[in-house]
Design a protein around this motif. Sequence first.
Motif, PDB file in Angstrom:
ATOM      1  N   TRP A   1       0.823  -1.204   0.000  1.00 21.12           N
ATOM      2  CA  TRP A   1       0.000   0.000   0.000  1.00 21.12           C
ATOM      3  C   TRP A   1       0.861   1.260   0.000  1.00 21.12           C
ATOM      4  O   TRP A   1       0.460   2.288  -0.556  1.00 21.12           O
ATOM      5  N   GLY A   2       2.057   1.180   0.595  1.00 22.27           N
ATOM      6  CA  GLY A   2       2.950   2.345   0.613  1.00 22.27           C
ATOM      7  C   GLY A   2       3.436   2.719  -0.774  1.00 22.27           C
ATOM      8  O   GLY A   2       3.333   3.878  -1.192  1.00 22.27           O
ATOM      9  N   PHE A   3       3.978   1.738  -1.500  1.00 27.92           N
ATOM     10  CA  PHE A   3       4.450   2.026  -2.852  1.00 27.92           C
ATOM     11  C   PHE A   3       3.293   2.366  -3.784  1.00 27.92           C
ATOM     12  O   PHE A   3       3.409   3.250  -4.643  1.00 27.92           O
ATOM     13  N   SER A   4       2.163   1.675  -3.619  1.00 28.04           N
ATOM     14  CA  SER A   4       1.031   1.959  -4.498  1.00 28.04           C
ATOM     15  C   SER A   4       0.498   3.368  -4.282  1.00 28.04           C
ATOM     16  O   SER A   4      -0.021   3.998  -5.207  1.00 28.04           O
ATOM     17  N   ALA A   5       0.640   3.893  -3.060  1.00 31.48           N
ATOM     18  CA  ALA A   5       0.162   5.246  -2.778  1.00 31.48           C
ATOM     19  C   ALA A   5       0.886   6.280  -3.612  1.00 31.48           C
ATOM     20  O   ALA A   5       0.303   7.294  -4.020  1.00 31.48           O
ATOM     21  N   ASP A   6       2.176   6.053  -3.880  1.00 30.09           N
ATOM     22  CA  ASP A   6       2.943   6.993  -4.700  1.00 30.09           C
ATOM     23  C   ASP A   6       2.820   6.701  -6.182  1.00 30.09           C
ATOM     24  O   ASP A   6       2.944   7.602  -7.017  1.00 30.09           O
ATOM     25  N   ILE A   7       2.582   5.439  -6.533  1.00 24.87           N
ATOM     26  CA  ILE A   7       2.579   5.057  -7.946  1.00 24.87           C
ATOM     27  C   ILE A   7       1.198   5.223  -8.574  1.00 24.87           C
ATOM     28  O   ILE A   7       1.066   5.767  -9.678  1.00 24.87           O
ATOM     29  N   ILE A   8       0.144   4.769  -7.881  1.00 27.33           N
ATOM     30  CA  ILE A   8      -1.200   4.868  -8.471  1.00 27.33           C
ATOM     31  C   ILE A   8      -2.137   5.756  -7.674  1.00 27.33           C
ATOM     32  O   ILE A   8      -3.270   5.986  -8.091  1.00 27.33           O
ATOM     33  N   GLY A   9      -1.695   6.249  -6.516  1.00 23.33           N
ATOM     34  CA  GLY A   9      -2.505   7.211  -5.787  1.00 23.33           C
ATOM     35  C   GLY A   9      -2.998   6.734  -4.433  1.00 23.33           C
ATOM     36  O   GLY A   9      -2.989   5.546  -4.120  1.00 23.33           O
ATOM     37  N   ARG A  10      -3.440   7.698  -3.623  1.00 27.51           N
ATOM     38  CA  ARG A  10      -3.892   7.421  -2.262  1.00 27.51           C
ATOM     39  C   ARG A  10      -5.321   6.872  -2.216  1.00 27.51           C
ATOM     40  O   ARG A  10      -5.683   6.130  -1.308  1.00 27.51           O
ATOM     41  N   ARG A  11      -6.135   7.233  -3.162  1.00 30.25           N
ATOM     42  CA  ARG A  11      -7.567   6.968  -3.093  1.00 30.25           C
ATOM     43  C   ARG A  11      -7.896   5.476  -3.090  1.00 30.25           C
ATOM     44  O   ARG A  11      -8.757   5.022  -2.330  1.00 30.25           O
ATOM     45  N   PHE A  12      -7.214   4.691  -3.912  1.00 31.00           N
ATOM     46  CA  PHE A  12      -7.507   3.266  -4.038  1.00 31.00           C
ATOM     47  C   PHE A  12      -7.333   2.554  -2.706  1.00 31.00           C
ATOM     48  O   PHE A  12      -8.209   1.813  -2.249  1.00 31.00           O
TER      49      PHE A  12
ATOM     50  N   ALA B   1      -5.094  -4.280   6.826  1.00 30.41           N
ATOM     51  CA  ALA B   1      -4.968  -3.234   7.846  1.00 30.41           C
ATOM     52  C   ALA B   1      -3.609  -2.566   7.826  1.00 30.41           C
ATOM     53  O   ALA B   1      -3.470  -1.390   8.182  1.00 30.41           O
ATOM     54  N   GLY B   2      -2.584  -3.313   7.397  1.00 30.20           N
ATOM     55  CA  GLY B   2      -1.211  -2.830   7.523  1.00 30.20           C
ATOM     56  C   GLY B   2      -0.855  -1.622   6.697  1.00 30.20           C
ATOM     57  O   GLY B   2       0.130  -0.939   6.981  1.00 30.20           O
ATOM     58  N   GLY B   3      -1.642  -1.317   5.678  1.00 31.66           N
ATOM     59  CA  GLY B   3      -1.337  -0.138   4.882  1.00 31.66           C
ATOM     60  C   GLY B   3      -1.928   1.138   5.417  1.00 31.66           C
ATOM     61  O   GLY B   3      -1.618   2.232   4.925  1.00 31.66           O
ATOM     62  N   ASN B   4      -2.759   1.029   6.428  1.00 30.85           N
ATOM     63  CA  ASN B   4      -3.477   2.215   6.896  1.00 30.85           C
ATOM     64  C   ASN B   4      -2.581   3.212   7.600  1.00 30.85           C
ATOM     65  O   ASN B   4      -2.785   4.423   7.496  1.00 30.85           O
ATOM     66  N   LEU B   5      -1.590   2.735   8.340  1.00 35.20           N
ATOM     67  CA  LEU B   5      -0.686   3.679   8.990  1.00 35.20           C
ATOM     68  C   LEU B   5       0.114   4.470   7.965  1.00 35.20           C
ATOM     69  O   LEU B   5       0.570   5.566   8.239  1.00 35.20           O
ATOM     70  N   VAL B   6       0.317   3.883   6.785  1.00 31.53           N
ATOM     71  CA  VAL B   6       1.000   4.589   5.701  1.00 31.53           C
ATOM     72  C   VAL B   6       0.085   5.653   5.105  1.00 31.53           C
ATOM     73  O   VAL B   6       0.476   6.806   4.918  1.00 31.53           O
ATOM     74  N   LEU B   7      -1.154   5.260   4.826  1.00 33.27           N
ATOM     75  CA  LEU B   7      -2.080   6.138   4.106  1.00 33.27           C
ATOM     76  C   LEU B   7      -2.722   7.191   4.991  1.00 33.27           C
ATOM     77  O   LEU B   7      -2.928   8.334   4.569  1.00 33.27           O
ATOM     78  N   ASP B   8      -3.060   6.828   6.218  1.00 39.91           N
ATOM     79  CA  ASP B   8      -3.852   7.728   7.060  1.00 39.91           C
ATOM     80  C   ASP B   8      -3.130   9.040   7.335  1.00 39.91           C
ATOM     81  O   ASP B   8      -3.705  10.123   7.200  1.00 39.91           O
TER      82      ASP B   8
ATOM     83  N   THR C   1       7.059  11.415  10.825  1.00 42.84           N
ATOM     84  CA  THR C   1       7.546  10.674   9.660  1.00 42.84           C
ATOM     85  C   THR C   1       7.006  11.208   8.335  1.00 42.84           C
ATOM     86  O   THR C   1       7.794  11.535   7.436  1.00 42.84           O
ATOM     87  N   PRO C   2       5.691  11.331   8.129  1.00 43.70           N
ATOM     88  CA  PRO C   2       5.225  11.863   6.849  1.00 43.70           C
ATOM     89  C   PRO C   2       5.567  13.334   6.647  1.00 43.70           C
ATOM     90  O   PRO C   2       5.701  13.794   5.512  1.00 43.70           O
ATOM     91  N   GLU C   3       5.723  14.076   7.740  1.00 50.94           N
ATOM     92  CA  GLU C   3       6.016  15.502   7.613  1.00 50.94           C
ATOM     93  C   GLU C   3       7.369  15.755   6.959  1.00 50.94           C
ATOM     94  O   GLU C   3       7.535  16.746   6.241  1.00 50.94           O
ATOM     95  N   VAL C   4       8.346  14.892   7.194  1.00 47.55           N
ATOM     96  CA  VAL C   4       9.706  15.149   6.701  1.00 47.55           C
ATOM     97  C   VAL C   4       9.995  14.423   5.396  1.00 47.55           C
ATOM     98  O   VAL C   4      11.134  14.477   4.905  1.00 47.55           O
ATOM     99  N   PHE C   5       9.007  13.758   4.810  1.00 50.91           N
ATOM    100  CA  PHE C   5       9.180  13.152   3.491  1.00 50.91           C
ATOM    101  C   PHE C   5       8.540  14.056   2.435  1.00 50.91           C
ATOM    102  O   PHE C   5       7.488  14.653   2.673  1.00 50.91           O
ATOM    103  N   PRO C   6       9.148  14.181   1.246  1.00 49.57           N
ATOM    104  CA  PRO C   6       8.528  14.964   0.169  1.00 49.57           C
ATOM    105  C   PRO C   6       7.249  14.304  -0.312  1.00 49.57           C
ATOM    106  O   PRO C   6       7.134  13.073  -0.312  1.00 49.57           O
ATOM    107  N   SER C   7       6.296  15.092  -0.729  1.00 51.62           N
ATOM    108  CA  SER C   7       4.972  14.589  -1.066  1.00 51.62           C
ATOM    109  C   SER C   7       5.004  13.492  -2.126  1.00 51.62           C
ATOM    110  O   SER C   7       4.301  12.490  -2.014  1.00 51.62           O
ATOM    111  N   GLY C   8       5.821  13.668  -3.154  1.00 46.43           N
ATOM    112  CA  GLY C   8       5.853  12.704  -4.243  1.00 46.43           C
ATOM    113  C   GLY C   8       6.365  11.343  -3.845  1.00 46.43           C
ATOM    114  O   GLY C   8       6.151  10.360  -4.555  1.00 46.43           O
ATOM    115  N   HIS C   9       7.056  11.269  -2.709  1.00 47.76           N
ATOM    116  CA  HIS C   9       7.638   9.998  -2.260  1.00 47.76           C
ATOM    117  C   HIS C   9       7.190   9.648  -0.841  1.00 47.76           C
ATOM    118  O   HIS C   9       7.785   8.781  -0.205  1.00 47.76           O
ATOM    119  N   ARG C  10       6.175  10.337  -0.364  1.00 50.97           N
ATOM    120  CA  ARG C  10       5.742  10.169   1.037  1.00 50.97           C
ATOM    121  C   ARG C  10       5.219   8.765   1.319  1.00 50.97           C
ATOM    122  O   ARG C  10       5.526   8.178   2.357  1.00 50.97           O
TER     123      ARG C  10
END
Length: 531
Positions: free
Chosen positions: A127-138, A174-181, A462-471
Amino acid sequence: MDLERSGGTPAGEIVAEGDEATIKDLESPSLADRSVEHGEGELLGTEIDQILAAKMVIINDTIDEIGFTRHHWKLFCLNGFGYAVDSLILLIQSIISGQARLEFQPGYATGLTIAVYVGMLAGAIFWGFSADIIGRRFAFNVSLFVSSIFTVVAGAAPSWITLGLFICLSAFGAGGNLVLDTTVFLEYLPSKDQWLLTLMAAWWGLGQLIAGLFAWAFIPNYSCSDAATCTKENNPGWRYVWYTSGAFVFVLSVLRITIIRLQETPKYLIAEGKDSDAVRVLQEIATRYNRPCSISLDRLEACGLSRSSNNPSVGMARRLLNPEEVIYHLRGLFATRKMAVSTTLVWLSWLLIGLAYPLYNVFLPTYLESRGASFGQTSAYITWRNYAINNTCGIFGPILAGFMCRSRLFWGRRGTMIIGAMITMVFFFCYTQVRTASQNLGFTCAISFCLNIYYGTLYAYTPEVFPSGHRGTGNGVAIGLNRIMGIVSAVVGEAADTSTPVPIFICAALYIIMAIVAGAFPFEPYGKRSS
């Protein structure tokens, strides 16, 4: 698929399509440079591509202009559901494992802990890699539904192996939610409200509380106590916990797609080169809540083209399976020396907490049971009552951390993490000297409260210090490393005696190291705006 990411057309040189003329030298200095100058409060302003940084300044200005709305409160709750489910699934397996072992009598006692962490590891990475490659919504729309189905099915498992399999699949969802939320919520938040990202970790404690309440309700009343006579018929309590939890997660998954129809975040769209879509999303929010919104597509296009690789004709599956996409997003986390140091230290922190947290929390029922027995408290009712009380205390750690993060008095995020880790370390050492039942409950509650000050802040930092395109990628790897250490903790729990104070001493030492690492973080988000 073209994966050239050279930064596109520079500002001040906009090339129109077709036969339109090329416009050069609009102004000096460039629009991108001037935008970054005006965005001195940008956390990563000089660490990422300058054209993208200029556009992020405009997006941040617009989000601040719109301000906090009911849309953000909905996101706070709906993303918080993911936090709650992650902790719920993680703790349920530790809660029911004792009764499941009596029924199935497996050869490897901590197999369920390994199963849940393997599932969460796979979920965080996917879910982490997919969030950057195909988007957060899915992932936002699908992950909780996947988890709910397998959570219900786990309750009907006929054997130890199948139970482990269904727990693994439930944890994958469930494991991807901490990445996406955190990612989704942060990318919609006005800068002055970014501290709410820390506060959102209170949902993690709420998930723990719900797990504890389910255990308290079912396990003392519907469980066997002797392996020789334990069967499915006289030991349904742990199954009821899974059924109830699965129904609960299913309700949350439905609420996610009915209360709000999530659109891709504006910052993700900008990183993908979809400027017009980003403008549309922001204008729709502003219109819905009657807020000002001065952004225009012309302003964004005047900065230049920050990315030319997005190809709408390439399918979702092909993008996900393309290794160059993954490599690109990993490289983006190490674009400069400062970002490389930051990424490395953040990932190290997740490794450390990944070992310390499960050594304490996942095996907490064992600690409570062994300590309770030494104090004459052998009742399962008392054990699970204490467990529920302990998890209730964990809710308030992130709440305090949220207010600490927004104050200069506590040195921002880094100071909050240092304070939280050091206080937790003190209580860990004190816990080894517990001599009464009241002290046992009091110190476990104090530890649960204090460690969530550190943990909740790390989740937000953690998400605050990563650039948006690679968050999503940065978050996914961080959570993935955390899950790897969870697997290690299960092996340690099998080989060592978790009823002794030794794991407590290990946890205390790890929190000392975490405090040192937090002090070495190169970025401080307090008073800054994330990209």
